[in-house]
Write a protein that holds these residues in place. Structure first.
Motif, PDB file in Angstrom:
ATOM      1  N   ALA A 163      77.818 -61.623  14.520  1.00 27.59           N
ATOM      2  CA  ALA A 163      77.317 -62.869  14.903  1.00 27.59           C
ATOM      3  C   ALA A 163      78.485 -63.764  15.738  1.00 27.59           C
ATOM      4  CB  ALA A 163      76.632 -63.492  13.839  1.00 27.59           C
ATOM      5  N   GLY A 164      79.377 -63.536  15.210  1.00 29.93           N
ATOM      6  CA  GLY A 164      80.560 -64.366  15.794  1.00 29.93           C
ATOM      7  C   GLY A 164      81.673 -63.576  16.655  1.00 29.93           C
ATOM      8  N   ASP A 165      81.397 -62.359  16.907  1.00 31.56           N
ATOM      9  CA  ASP A 165      82.393 -61.495  17.505  1.00 31.56           C
ATOM     10  C   ASP A 165      82.501 -61.590  18.941  1.00 31.56           C
ATOM     11  OD1 ASP A 165      83.900 -59.296  18.167  1.00 31.56           O
ATOM     12  OD2 ASP A 165      82.916 -58.078  16.457  1.00 31.56           O
ATOM     13  N   VAL A 166      83.417 -62.168  19.438  1.00 31.36           N
ATOM     14  CA  VAL A 166      83.880 -61.997  20.632  1.00 31.36           C
ATOM     15  C   VAL A 166      85.118 -61.533  21.038  1.00 31.36           C
ATOM     16  CG1 VAL A 166      82.514 -64.045  21.312  1.00 31.36           C
ATOM     17  CG2 VAL A 166      84.483 -64.499  20.426  1.00 31.36           C
ATOM     18  N   VAL A 167      85.526 -60.317  20.373  1.00 32.27           N
ATOM     19  CA  VAL A 167      86.664 -59.567  20.623  1.00 32.27           C
ATOM     20  C   VAL A 167      86.846 -59.205  22.058  1.00 32.27           C
ATOM     21  CG1 VAL A 167      87.834 -57.688  19.629  1.00 32.27           C
ATOM     22  CG2 VAL A 167      87.058 -59.282  18.132  1.00 32.27           C
ATOM     23  N   GLN A 168      85.609 -58.668  22.316  1.00 30.25           N
ATOM     24  CA  GLN A 168      85.586 -57.922  23.810  1.00 30.25           C
ATOM     25  C   GLN A 168      84.240 -58.530  24.497  1.00 30.25           C
ATOM     26  OE1 GLN A 168      86.508 -53.764  24.163  1.00 30.25           O
ATOM     27  NE2 GLN A 168      88.593 -53.933  22.895  1.00 30.25           N
ATOM     28  N   PRO A 169      84.087 -58.623  25.941  1.00 34.32           N
ATOM     29  CA  PRO A 169      82.875 -59.130  26.079  1.00 34.32           C
ATOM     30  C   PRO A 169      82.009 -58.098  26.323  1.00 34.32           C
ATOM     31  CG  PRO A 169      84.748 -59.306  27.865  1.00 34.32           C
ATOM     32  CD  PRO A 169      85.448 -59.305  26.553  1.00 34.32           C
ATOM     33  N   PHE A 170      82.233 -56.753  26.738  1.00 37.80           N
ATOM     34  CA  PHE A 170      81.519 -55.894  26.967  1.00 37.80           C
ATOM     35  C   PHE A 170      80.667 -55.234  25.245  1.00 37.80           C
ATOM     36  CE2 PHE A 170      80.616 -50.982  26.844  1.00 37.80           C
ATOM     37  CZ  PHE A 170      79.763 -50.972  27.870  1.00 37.80           C
TER      38      PHE A 170
END
Length: 463
Positions: free
Chosen positions: A299-306
Motif C-alpha cells: 500500500a505504500g510501496d513506491v520503490v519502482q514506478p513500474f
C-alpha cells in the motif's frame, strides 16, 4: 592472486570464500537459486568484503521498502573490511553503497568504471543493465553489453544479455542471432530463451513461440522464482494468443502464482497475467481476491514506478482500500522522489495510476485522459515493451467501453498486424465490426477466429 571463474581479481582469503563468490556470480547470471547461498557464506565470513557486498546486492534486489535496511548489515561489514580489498572490490562496495542510498546515477557511474577496467565482470554488467532497464534506457543496456563482447565473448550469458538489449531496442534480427548464439554455447541459458520468446511474441510467431518454450522446458531446473514464473508467463501469453485460455489459466495456477508470493516480480507477473486473461474475456474467478491479499502489504510501496502501477492495478481490481493508499503514495512520490526520477513519477506514473484506477472504477473518459497522457513516455517507468503492452490493452478496452469505436478499430487493426491470427484480437474485431455495421469485415474476423480454433483442435491442443 585469486580470480573468480570469469578471471576477475578477488582478495578472498580462503578457497571456501572463492567458491561462494563463484557460486553467487554463476548462479546470479543463470537465475539459479544457488545465488542465495551468498547470505550464509557472508554470515560465516564477516571480514570478507566481496562476500558481504554481494550479500547486500541480493537484499537490494528484493525491490521492497525495507531492502536497504536488510542490506545494511552486510554493507557495513563490507565497508569495515576494505583494508583487505583490491581496487575492483572497493568499487563494487562503492556501487552497492550508492545503490543502497538510492543514488542510481552515482551507482551507474561506478559501474561504468568497473566495466571499463574489468570487462569480464559480467555480474556488474548484469546489475548495470538491471538499473538501465528500470529507467527505460535500453540503448544503455546495449552499449554496456557490446563493450564487453571482445573480452567476454566466450560466456553464453553475455550473449543472452546482448540479445535482450537488442530486443528492447527493437533490433529483432540482431536479438535473435545473439540469443541463438547464446543457446548454441549453452542450451540452459534462460535469459537467452527469454529474449528469443520476446522476439517471437513481437513478430507474431505465436505457434513457433509455444513450440520453442515447450521444447526447452526441461532446462527450467533450479531456477529462482522470477525466472521460472516469468518464462511460464511468456508461455501463457502465447497460449492466450492461440485462444488456449484454460492452458493460460493452468500456467497461472500451476506455475506463475505458486512460488514466492511475497516477491515483487512474482506479484506483478500474476497481476499482469490475470489482467490480460480478463481483457481477453476469461472469467478468472476469485483469483484477484487471493492475489490482493499479498498485494495489501504494498500500500505504500513506491520503490519502482513500474512495480507500483501493477500493485495498484491488482489492489483496485480487487476493490481493496489499499488501492487508494497506494495512489496517495504515488502522488507523494510525484512531489518528493529523488531528482533523477521525480519527473517520471510526476509526468508518467501518476497520470497512468489515476487512469488505471478510473478504468477499474468505470470512469473511462478519465481513464483515457490519464493513460493516454502517460503512454508516449511509459518506457521511463521500466518494464519491457511486452510487459508495458498491458497499458495499451487497457486503453483499448476503455475506448470500446466508452463507444469510441472508430479509434478502437484503428488500434485493433494495428495490433492485428503484429499478431495476425491472435484469437482475442480477432474476436474483438468481429464484435467491433458488428457494432460498426460492417458485416463483411465482421465475418472475415470471425473466420479467422474459427480457423485458429480449428487449427488447435486438429492438433489436439487444449482449448
Amino acid at each position: 592472486m585469486r580470480t573468480d571463474y570469469l578471471g576477475n581479481p578477488v582478495s578472498v582469503t580462503s578457497d571456501a570464500a572463492l567458491a561462494a563468490v563463484d557460486d553467487f556470480i554463476a548462479g546470479f547470471l543463470a537465475y539459479e537459486t544457488r545465488a542465495a547461498n551468498i547470505l550464509a557464506a557472508a554470515d560465516g565470513a564477516p571480514a570478507e568484503p566481496l562476500l558481504n557486498a554481494y550479500a547486500a546486492v541480493l537484499w537490494l534486489l528484493l525491490e521492497a521498502p525495507d531492502a536497504a535496511a536488510r542490506a545494511a548489515p552486510y554493507l557495513e561489514r563490507a565497508r569495515a573490511s576494505l583494508d583487505g580489498a583490491n581496487e575492483r572490490e572497493r568499487k563494487v562496495v562503492a556501487f552497492v553503497s550508492a545503490w543502497s542510498a538510492d543514488d542510481i546515477p552515482g551507482a551507474l557511474s561506478v559501474a561504468n568504471a568497473i566495466l571499463e577496467a574489468w570487462p569480464r565482470d559480467l555480474l556488474m554488467l548484469k546489475l548495470r543493465q538491471y538499473h538501465d532497464f528500470n529507467r527505460g534506457d535500453f540503448p544503455a543496456m546495449l552499449r554496456a553489453a557490446s563493450r564487453c563482447l571482445t573480452a567476454a565473448g566466450d560466456i553464453p550469458q553475455l550473449h543472452g544479455m546482448l540479445a535482450f538489449a537488442y530486443e528492447q531496442c527493437h533490433l529483432l534480427e540482431e536479438a535473435e542471432a545473439a540469443a541463438r548464439h547464446a543457446l548454441s554455447l549453452q542450451r540452459k541459458e534462460p535469459w537467452a530463451q527469454h529474449a528469443l520468446a520476446h522476439v517471437m511474441l513481437t513478430q507474431g510467431r505465436i505457434d513457433e513461440g509455444v513450440a520453442f518454450l515447450e521444447g526447452v522446458r526441461d532446462t527450467w531446473t533450479d531456477l529462482n522464482s522470477f525466472m521460472d514464473t516469468h518464462l511460464w508467463w511468456h508461455l501463457a501469453l502465447f497460449y492466450l494468443s492461440q485462444g488456449r485460455f484454460q492452458a493460460a489459466l493452468a500456467a497461472y495456477d500451476e506455475h506463475c502464482w505458486t512460488q514466492s508470493r511475497d516477491y515483487s516480480q512474482d506479484q506483478i507477473g500474476a497481476v499482469s497475467l490475470l489482467a490480460r486473461l480478463e481483457l481477453a474475456g476469461v472469467d478468472v474467478g476469485a483469483r484477484w481476491n487471493d492475489l490482493a491479499g499479498y498485494l495489501a502489504n504494498r500500500a505504500g510501496d513506491v520503490v519502482q514506478p513500474f512495480l507500483s502501477l501493477q500493485y495498484l492495478l491488482g489492489l483496485a481490481r480487487a476493490g481493496r482500500p489499499e488501492a487508494d493508499q497506494l495512489l496517495a503514495a504515488i502522488r507523494r512520490a510525484a512531489l518528493e522522489a529523488p531528482d533523477f526520477v521525480r519527473p517520471t513519477w510526476r509526468d508518467v506514473a501518476l497520470p497512468a495510476a489515476e487512469g488505471l484506477v478510473a478504468h477499474l472504477r468505470g470512469d473511462y473518459p478519465t481513464a483515457l485522459l490519464g493513460l493516454r497522457s502517460a503512454l508516449p513516455r511509459m518506457a521511463e517507468v521500466g518494464g519491457s515493451h511486452a510487459q508495458r503492452d498491458l497499458f495499451d490493452q487497457i486503453v483499448l478496452d476503455a475506448l470500446i467501453r466508452s463507444d469510441r469505436l472508430s479509434e478502437a478499430q484503428q488500434m485493433l487493426e494495428l495490433r492485428r498486424s503484429l499478431d495476425p491470427d491472435g484469437l482475442p484480437i480477432n474476436q474483438a474485431l468481429a464484435d467491433l465490426y458488428e457494432r460498426l455495421d460492417l458485416p463483411v469485415q465482421a465475418a472475415v474476423a470471425r473466420e479467422r477466429v474459427a480457423r485458429r480454433r480449428e487449427g488447435h483442435a486438429s492438433r489436439g491442443s487444449r482449448p
